[in-house]
Design an enzyme around this catalytic site. Structure first.
Site, short mmCIF file in Angstrom:
data_model
loop_
_atom_site.label_atom_id
_atom_site.label_comp_id
_atom_site.label_asym_id
_atom_site.label_seq_id
_atom_site.Cartn_x
_atom_site.Cartn_y
_atom_site.Cartn_z
N HIS A 93 29.73 32.33 39.94
CA HIS A 93 30.90 32.73 40.73
C HIS A 93 30.91 34.22 41.05
CE1 HIS A 93 33.27 28.97 40.11
NE2 HIS A 93 32.56 28.91 39.02
N LYS A 134 45.29 39.48 45.35
CA LYS A 134 44.06 39.13 44.61
C LYS A 134 43.96 40.12 43.46
CE LYS A 134 42.07 39.74 48.58
NZ LYS A 134 40.96 38.87 49.04
N ARG A 135 43.04 39.91 42.53
CA ARG A 135 42.87 40.87 41.44
C ARG A 135 42.49 42.21 42.04
NH1 ARG A 135 42.69 39.14 35.88
NH2 ARG A 135 42.25 41.32 35.51
N LYS A 155 36.90 44.60 46.27
CA LYS A 155 37.84 43.88 47.15
C LYS A 155 38.52 44.87 48.11
CE LYS A 155 38.65 40.35 43.59
NZ LYS A 155 38.44 39.01 44.20
N THR A 191 39.20 32.31 47.61
CA THR A 191 39.91 31.04 47.85
C THR A 191 41.29 31.33 48.44
OG1 THR A 191 40.44 31.15 45.49
CG2 THR A 191 38.74 29.57 46.15
N LYS A 239 43.65 29.52 51.56
CA LYS A 239 45.07 29.16 51.43
C LYS A 239 45.88 29.78 52.58
CE LYS A 239 44.32 29.02 46.47
NZ LYS A 239 44.29 29.84 45.21
C1 LIG Z 1 33.18 37.92 31.38
C2 LIG Z 1 34.05 38.55 32.37
C3 LIG Z 1 34.19 37.71 33.59
C4 LIG Z 1 35.28 36.85 33.70
C5 LIG Z 1 35.43 36.11 34.85
C6 LIG Z 1 34.49 36.21 35.86
C7 LIG Z 1 34.71 35.36 37.07
C8 LIG Z 1 33.43 34.74 37.49
C9 LIG Z 1 35.24 36.16 38.16
C10 LIG Z 1 35.82 35.31 39.25
O1 LIG Z 1 36.92 34.84 39.12
N1 LIG Z 1 35.05 35.14 40.33
C11 LIG Z 1 35.65 34.59 41.52
O2 LIG Z 1 35.44 33.17 41.52
C12 LIG Z 1 36.07 32.57 42.65
C13 LIG Z 1 35.90 31.06 42.51
O3 LIG Z 1 34.60 30.68 42.78
C14 LIG Z 1 35.50 33.11 43.97
O4 LIG Z 1 36.20 32.52 45.03
C15 LIG Z 1 35.61 34.63 44.02
O5 LIG Z 1 34.96 35.12 45.16
C16 LIG Z 1 35.02 35.25 42.76
O6 LIG Z 1 35.25 36.65 42.70
C17 LIG Z 1 33.40 37.05 35.76
C18 LIG Z 1 33.25 37.81 34.60
#
Ligand SMILES: CCc1ccc([C@H](C)CC(=O)N[C@@H]2O[C@H](CO)[C@@H](O)[C@H](O)[C@H]2O)cc1
Length: 819
Positions: A363, A554-555, A560, A664, A668
């Site tokens: 992701h 978004k975060r 971003k 995502t 929406k």
């Molecule tokens: C370990 C720390 C950590 C925690 C969460 C993440 C996630 C992968 C970050 C995340 O939420 N990625 C997002 O995933 C969405 C669902 O696929 C995508 O639509 C977003 O573009 C992506 O940033 C990475 C690293």
């Protein structure tokens, strides 16, 4: 009797009222007149559960009897949102409940707001998991979601003098009516210790793990109801409990703290969600969390979902585990351990089964987001698993050396074990080696995974790599969050679209129908009023009427580029206060931000502070004549998104091309009639292709241009020097104008842009502000604007998470719904 589930309460107002009052009296132990709003909410939740219970039990029986292949979704995060409305929708009880409660003198709306959403996720990845399990249930696919029941979810965000301050998320405080604890099905999870060799009775040399401590994993089951179909799947979230309650001997010796230390230590495992969504902190507790829920889930499936004596050689016929990013990938050595150490498989047998049981979804594209666990930590916490990972790596590297003889550089590059800065395990490499399929979450992302993130692996195993573009559930993000639009759609093309979203295409001809456009615009206007009422009550924010609502939620992350949005606003403001333009030249616009920053992410927190300080100044500036406003409601979450997104006119998807895996929120917004201003990044590419260039505001560099500029050497200062308006904009911030004269308060943010600007906000600035001018032009022609918004809705049915599930079923899981 033993197996047949009891009947559901009668599906009418009387039956509902009887059930509700029964729950109020027996479950809450209060009479209607003495009941609090929370009592009534909890009783309502139980009532709705009772209507769904029979389906849940039948689903369990039917699925178990059918011995079909189940999809096991392993995710460290589920951003579920409020459950009540979704349960009422799935059980077709909304109207009955509204009327029944009215008879009891209760307004459903008052109970709805009692619910605290389970914030068991950070952002995109967690919400996607929630959308996916909703679609699996609605598409009648046997599946179990496995995760962690954090006692504290994502922090509650408050602003103090414009700065983010985190508060613990006490989501369980007023009760958790949607969960079913099953302490009797708890499983033990082990940690630490050492491994030892021994000869089994066949004289075969074997290895056993001798752990040094363990905890209990207690399952909490959540209903995952399909939409108006008989299926109710299960989400099983694990909570950590001390195997041994507090130690009475030590207690009696007076060392009370020591007596409970083991207990608190154990229960810390599921205490709180790690609030990072890009940079792993590499904390031991995080690894404990990952192994905890993975070990409990594998044990649970093998011991409780499979019939006793099931031959595990045939496991791939009954389960396929989807790894939601690398967070659950420790499941691979865990299954190997179970098969070899507990079921006597030899290595090859075990590997043959394991590699057919896992698929991996990546992701992210940020190198720093890829998890690497130090072998020191892994060896201490999970010594047997580290041994197995080394063995998997040796087996893999011998394949690499066979395939590419003599290319030691390649072998070193592909090894799961990294040597620098410290010895560690590259979890993305382990996932890629073990998984049958590896997918990205949007076409561009999946291509970049092949070309840039895992090029060696995609040339070794080209067939292993595929793409499944993300999607969102239309039940929550259209039907529930935008009932007025849903009604207009159903009036126009019938009701089937909710489970066949590409039928929205049938709306296309109505874009040319002025009456329809009028009704469509009226829906947007009504949604704006609903948002205005919410923000006034929730945050004391007054949204001016008739403004273009420009939304970025978004975060908070530099890639971003919330900073780019801010530069646009400050630039407009600067032009007005410096007299370059008059306020009358501005299209009345309110920019709405929503964003949480990871608590340890300094630059993100400083950016939030700057946005709030700019907002305070801009919102109070008479020169702007109320034509430019900024609103930044705190604590952006799923519940706020459900009211914010349907009210938006413009969706900000402005990440640096090549950085956002998919997004995502972008989907929406388009599905709710907002136009997108965005770069060619993530799923924006596919949204633009489907809605058409005329109905999408594209700007900025695409991914190849970004790489070229990066390769050539990017000097953000030159953008500053070359663009007087950009210079004036940054200089205004540096002047202390937004910080009560303190010229250095935002040095960190501005000098980072001027000197590093890793995500090239300054390089894309002019293209962005020029495109925003086009937005204002188009918005001036409301008929044309509304037409474009209708075409956005009509052409984005593809972004249903049902379609994503269909792709996973066909391309990755090779199983099908149980229709
Ligand atoms: C370990 C720390 C950590 C925690 C969460 C993440 C996630 C992968 C970050 C995340 O939420 N990625 C997002 O995933 C969405 C669902 O696929 C995508 O639509 C977003 O573009 C992506 O940033 C990475 C690293």
């Amino acid at each position: 009797l033993a197996t047949a589930p009891v009947g559901s309460p009668s599906h009418n107002v009387d039956g509902f009222v009887r059930e509700f009052l029964h729950e109020l009296n027996t479950n809450q132990g209060v009479t209607l007149s003495a009941s609090s709003l929370n009592d009534q909410y909890l009783a309502l939740a139980s009532t709705v559960k009772n209507y769904l219970m029979a389906r849940w039990l039948e689903t369990g029986l039917k699925t178990r009897a059918a011995k079909v292949k189940t999809v096991g979704y392993l995710s460290a995060e589920y951003l579920l949102g409020r459950q009540l409305d979704n349960a009422l929708l799935a059980s077709d009880l909304a109207d009955i409940a509204e009327k029944g409660l009215e008879l009891c003198g209760i307004d459903l709306a008052d109970l709805r707001v009692q619910e605290v959403e389970p914030g068991l996720g950070n952002g995109g990845l967690g919400r996607l998991a929630a959308c996916f399990i909703d679609s699996l249930a609605t598409m009648d696919v046997p599946s179990i979601g496995y995760g962690i029941r954090y006692e504290y979810g994502i922090f509650r965000q408050t602003f103090v003098d414009g700065r983010q301050v985190e508060q613990p998320d006490t989501w369980l405080a007023l009760g958790a009516p949607w969960e079913f604890p099953h302490p009797e099905s708890a499983v033990q999870v082990h940690f630490g210790g050492h491994t030892e060799r021994y000869a089994d009775d066949g004289g075969q040399e074997r290895t056993r793990w001798v752990p040094s401590w363990n905890v209990l994993a207690v399952p909490y089951n959540y209903m995952v109801p399909g939409y108006l179909n008989g299926r109710v799947n299960t989400l099983r979230l694990w909570s950590a409990q001390a195997t041994k309650a507090f130690d009475l001997q030590i207690f009696n010796s007076g060392d009370y703290a020591q007596a409970v230390r083991a207990q608190t230590f154990a229960e810390n495992i599921s205490k709180v969600l790690y609030p990072e969504d890009s940079t792993p902190q590499g904390k031991e507790l995080r690894l404990q969390q990952q192994y905890f829920f993975v070990a409990a889930s594998l044990r649970d499936f093998i011991d409780h979902e499979l019939e006793p004596g099931f031959d595990l050689h045939r496991l791939p016929e009954r389960i396929t585990f989807q790894l939601n990013d690398t967070h659950p990938v420790i499941a691979v050595p865990e299954l190997m351990r179970i098969l070899i150490d507990e079921h006597g498989f030899d290595w090859d047998e075990a590997w043959e089964v394991t590699r057919q049981c896992f698929d991996y979804t990546c992701h992210t594209l940020l190198p720093e987001a890829l998890e690497v666990w130090p072998t020191e930590l892994l060896g201490r916490l999970l010594p047997r698993h580290l041994e197995i990972i080394f063995q998997i790596n040796d087996q893999f590297l011998s394949l690499v050396r066979q395939t590419y003889p003599g290319d030691e550089m390649l072998a070193r590059r592909m090894s799961m074990i990294s040597e620098h800065p410290e010895r560690g395990v590259r979890m993305a490499f382990l996932a890629t080696v073990a998984a049958s399929r590896v997918n990205g979450v949007a076409e561009l992302h999946s291509q970049l995974l092949r070309d840039k993130v895992l090029p060696d692996f995609s040339s070794l195993w080209p067939e292993k790599f595929t793409n499944v573009t993300n999607g969102v559930t239309p039940r929550r993000f259209v039907r529930l969050s935008n009932p007025l639009l849903s009604e207009l759609i159903t009036d126009t093309i019938g009701a089937g679209w909710l489970t066949d979203l590409e039928r929205l295409k049938e709306l296309e001809p109505y874009a040319d129908d002025p009456q329809f456009r009028e009704r469509f615009a009226a829906v947007k206007a009504a949604n704006k009023h609903r948002l205005t009422d919410l923000l006034r009550a929730r945050d004391g924010i007054d949204l001016p009427d008739g403004h273009l609502l420009d939304v970025m939620v978004k975060r908070l992350h530099e890639y971003k580029r919330q900073s780019l949005k801010l530069l646009h606003i400050v630039s407009l403001y600067e032009q007005v206060i410096s007299g370059k333009i008059s306020a009358a030249d501005l299209t009345p616009r309110t920019v709405v931000f929503g964003a949480k920053a990871a608590p340890g992410y300094r630059m993100a927190k400083d950016t939030i502070h700057l946005i709030n300080k700019v907002a305070a100044k801009v919102n109070a500036a008479p020169e702007l004549e109320e034509r430019l406003k900024i609103a930044f409601p705190a604590n952006y979450n799923v519940t706020l998104a459900e009211t914010l997104i349907p009210a938006a006119d413009l969706s900000e998807q402005i990440s640096l091309a090549g950085m956002e895996a998919s997004g995502t929120g972008n989907m929406k917004f388009a599905l709710n009639g907002a136009l997108t201003i965005g770069t060619d990044d993530g799923a924006n590419v596919e949204i633009r292709r489907l809605v058409g260039d005329k109905h999408f505001f594209l700007f900025g560099m695409d991914e190849p241009a970004v790489s070229a500029l990066g390769a050539k050497g990017y000097n953000p200062g030159s953008c500053y020097e070359a663009n007087p308006q950009l210079k004036a904009t940054l200089d205004l911030i540096l002047s202390g104008h937004f910080s009560d004269g303190d010229r250095h308060l935002f040095d960190s943010v501005v000098y980072n842009l001027l000197n590093q600007d890793r995500f090239m906000a300054l390089a894309d600035f002019q293209a962005y502000v020029d495109t925003q001018a086009k937005v204002e032009e188009r918005y001036a022609d409301q008929e044309a604007w509304t037409r474009s918004t209708i075409l956005n809705v009509a052409r984005t049915g593809y972004f249903s998470s049902d379609r994503s599930m269909r792709d996973y079923l066909q391309r990755i899981w090779h199983t099908s719904p149980m229709l």
